[in-house]
Design a protein around this motif. Sequence first.
Motif, PDB file in Angstrom:
ATOM      1  N   ASP A  82     -16.668  -1.785  -6.092  1.00 37.13           N
ATOM      2  CA  ASP A  82     -16.138  -0.549  -5.503  1.00 37.13           C
ATOM      3  C   ASP A  82     -14.628  -0.663  -5.599  1.00 37.13           C
ATOM      4  O   ASP A  82     -14.023  -1.546  -4.974  1.00 37.13           O
ATOM      5  N   ILE A  83     -14.049   0.207  -6.400  1.00 40.59           N
ATOM      6  CA  ILE A  83     -12.600   0.119  -6.628  1.00 40.59           C
ATOM      7  C   ILE A  83     -11.847   0.456  -5.337  1.00 40.59           C
ATOM      8  O   ILE A  83     -12.177   1.421  -4.638  1.00 40.59           O
ATOM      9  N   ILE A  84     -10.879  -0.361  -4.999  1.00 37.99           N
ATOM     10  CA  ILE A  84      -9.975  -0.056  -3.884  1.00 37.99           C
ATOM     11  C   ILE A  84      -8.995   0.987  -4.425  1.00 37.99           C
ATOM     12  O   ILE A  84      -8.392   0.773  -5.482  1.00 37.99           O
ATOM     13  N   MET A  85      -8.887   2.121  -3.743  1.00 36.07           N
ATOM     14  CA  MET A  85      -8.177   3.264  -4.333  1.00 36.07           C
ATOM     15  C   MET A  85      -6.648   3.146  -4.188  1.00 36.07           C
ATOM     16  O   MET A  85      -5.953   4.102  -3.809  1.00 36.07           O
ATOM     17  N   ILE A  86      -6.166   1.956  -4.495  1.00 34.30           N
ATOM     18  CA  ILE A  86      -4.725   1.688  -4.436  1.00 34.30           C
ATOM     19  C   ILE A  86      -4.302   1.074  -5.757  1.00 34.30           C
ATOM     20  O   ILE A  86      -4.978   0.159  -6.252  1.00 34.30           O
ATOM     21  N   ILE A 115       6.906  -5.424  -5.078  1.00 33.43           N
ATOM     22  CA  ILE A 115       5.513  -4.963  -5.095  1.00 33.43           C
ATOM     23  C   ILE A 115       5.469  -3.594  -4.441  1.00 33.43           C
ATOM     24  O   ILE A 115       6.113  -3.375  -3.408  1.00 33.43           O
ATOM     25  N   GLU A 116       4.744  -2.683  -5.049  1.00 33.18           N
ATOM     26  CA  GLU A 116       4.567  -1.381  -4.380  1.00 33.18           C
ATOM     27  C   GLU A 116       3.120  -0.923  -4.518  1.00 33.18           C
ATOM     28  O   GLU A 116       2.395  -1.347  -5.421  1.00 33.18           O
ATOM     29  N   PHE A 117       2.735  -0.063  -3.603  1.00 30.83           N
ATOM     30  CA  PHE A 117       1.377   0.477  -3.596  1.00 30.83           C
ATOM     31  C   PHE A 117       1.459   1.980  -3.813  1.00 30.83           C
ATOM     32  O   PHE A 117       2.350   2.650  -3.277  1.00 30.83           O
ATOM     33  N   SER A 118       0.509   2.504  -4.610  1.00 27.37           N
ATOM     34  CA  SER A 118       0.395   3.958  -4.653  1.00 27.37           C
ATOM     35  C   SER A 118      -1.080   4.332  -4.550  1.00 27.37           C
ATOM     36  O   SER A 118      -1.955   3.515  -4.865  1.00 27.37           O
ATOM     37  N   ILE A 119      -1.336   5.538  -4.084  1.00 32.32           N
ATOM     38  CA  ILE A 119      -2.720   5.988  -3.976  1.00 32.32           C
ATOM     39  C   ILE A 119      -3.207   6.326  -5.385  1.00 32.32           C
ATOM     40  O   ILE A 119      -2.502   7.015  -6.141  1.00 32.32           O
ATOM     41  N   LYS A 120      -4.402   5.822  -5.717  1.00 33.47           N
ATOM     42  CA  LYS A 120      -4.978   6.094  -7.043  1.00 33.47           C
ATOM     43  C   LYS A 120      -5.587   7.489  -7.000  1.00 33.47           C
ATOM     44  O   LYS A 120      -6.749   7.657  -6.632  1.00 33.47           O
ATOM     45  N   SER A 121      -4.771   8.495  -7.315  1.00 30.83           N
ATOM     46  CA  SER A 121      -5.244   9.879  -7.293  1.00 30.83           C
ATOM     47  C   SER A 121      -4.439  10.719  -8.268  1.00 30.83           C
ATOM     48  O   SER A 121      -3.245  10.988  -8.039  1.00 30.83           O
ATOM     49  N   GLU A 176      -5.424  -3.069 -10.516  1.00 31.81           N
ATOM     50  CA  GLU A 176      -6.404  -2.456  -9.619  1.00 31.81           C
ATOM     51  C   GLU A 176      -7.395  -3.533  -9.206  1.00 31.81           C
ATOM     52  O   GLU A 176      -7.719  -4.421 -10.002  1.00 31.81           O
ATOM     53  N   PHE A 177      -7.844  -3.445  -7.982  1.00 32.90           N
ATOM     54  CA  PHE A 177      -8.792  -4.425  -7.453  1.00 32.90           C
ATOM     55  C   PHE A 177     -10.043  -3.701  -6.985  1.00 32.90           C
ATOM     56  O   PHE A 177     -10.009  -2.501  -6.687  1.00 32.90           O
ATOM     57  N   GLY A 178     -11.144  -4.454  -6.905  1.00 30.36           N
ATOM     58  CA  GLY A 178     -12.391  -3.876  -6.397  1.00 30.36           C
ATOM     59  C   GLY A 178     -13.166  -4.898  -5.602  1.00 30.36           C
ATOM     60  O   GLY A 178     -12.919  -6.106  -5.705  1.00 30.36           O
TER      61      GLY A 178
END
Length: 236
Positions: A82-86, A115-121, A176-178
């Motif tokens: 399940d992909i983490i949506m980040i 390091i930065e995070f963005s929403i995968k959308s 991407e991580f899951g």
Amino acid sequence: MEALYEGKAKRLWATEDSQVLRMEFKNDATAFNGEKKAQFDNKGRLNNTISTLIYGQLEKAGIPTHFVRQIDDTNVLVRKVDIIMIEVIVRNVSAGSFCKRTGIEEGRAFGQPVIEFSIKSDALGDPLVNDDYIRELELASADDLVFLRAAALKVNDFLSQLFSRAGLRLVDFKLEFGRLTDGSGTIVLADEISPDGCRLWDLKTGEKMDKDRFRRDLGGVMEAYEEVLKRLKELS
Ligand code: TMP
Ligand code: ASP
């Protein structure tokens, strides 16, 4: 049979094993959130081969990934997650949206990785978010973020050295991580690592060897990917 999922550059297919999927690399290239599109002969093969080579090395280095094995030029078997949506982005040198956001010139080497995070959308344009956004959106827990940062730094150390041996400077990249769907909840590295999601500059000439050649209409896109693969192969 229908694909379980179709993204901009890959498709995911079911296999006989419910815990394993087939990931197919397409020849499609997109940039700027899918606004710019093209197709390149051999892109699927090149990215699959580069990514397989890198995931094999990461696994050897003790970094758990979704990788199972390559089955042909454009297909690889991966563990179902399940992909983490980040999207986790690591930067060693200023480029791309870092420069746009800050006004800083391209090419400034950072003292420590950023390091930065963005929403995968795609719909939202992958917006940059901080830990508090991620908590409130329930995209990941505080513990998960500690894990993701540490994993991203470990991957950065490993890849920076690998690419440096190939005469390439790892400027930045996206991970991407899951979570494995076997009930363990284990987080593993997923998606791909290829010149689509990394910035790679030739160590001697500074020439761009990644998807910026497509984003910026520099030409020689697949020639650059081919050269990245050739250099990585020469190491192994
Ligand atoms: P950026 O400078 O456009 O934010 O990109 C940073 C790195 O992340 C760059 O190597 C390209 C990669 N990336 C992706 O792979 N997918 C994306 O959707 C974005 C925005 C960046
Ligand atoms: N991967 C994103 C897209 O295909 C953004 C980019 O790489 O420029 O639109």
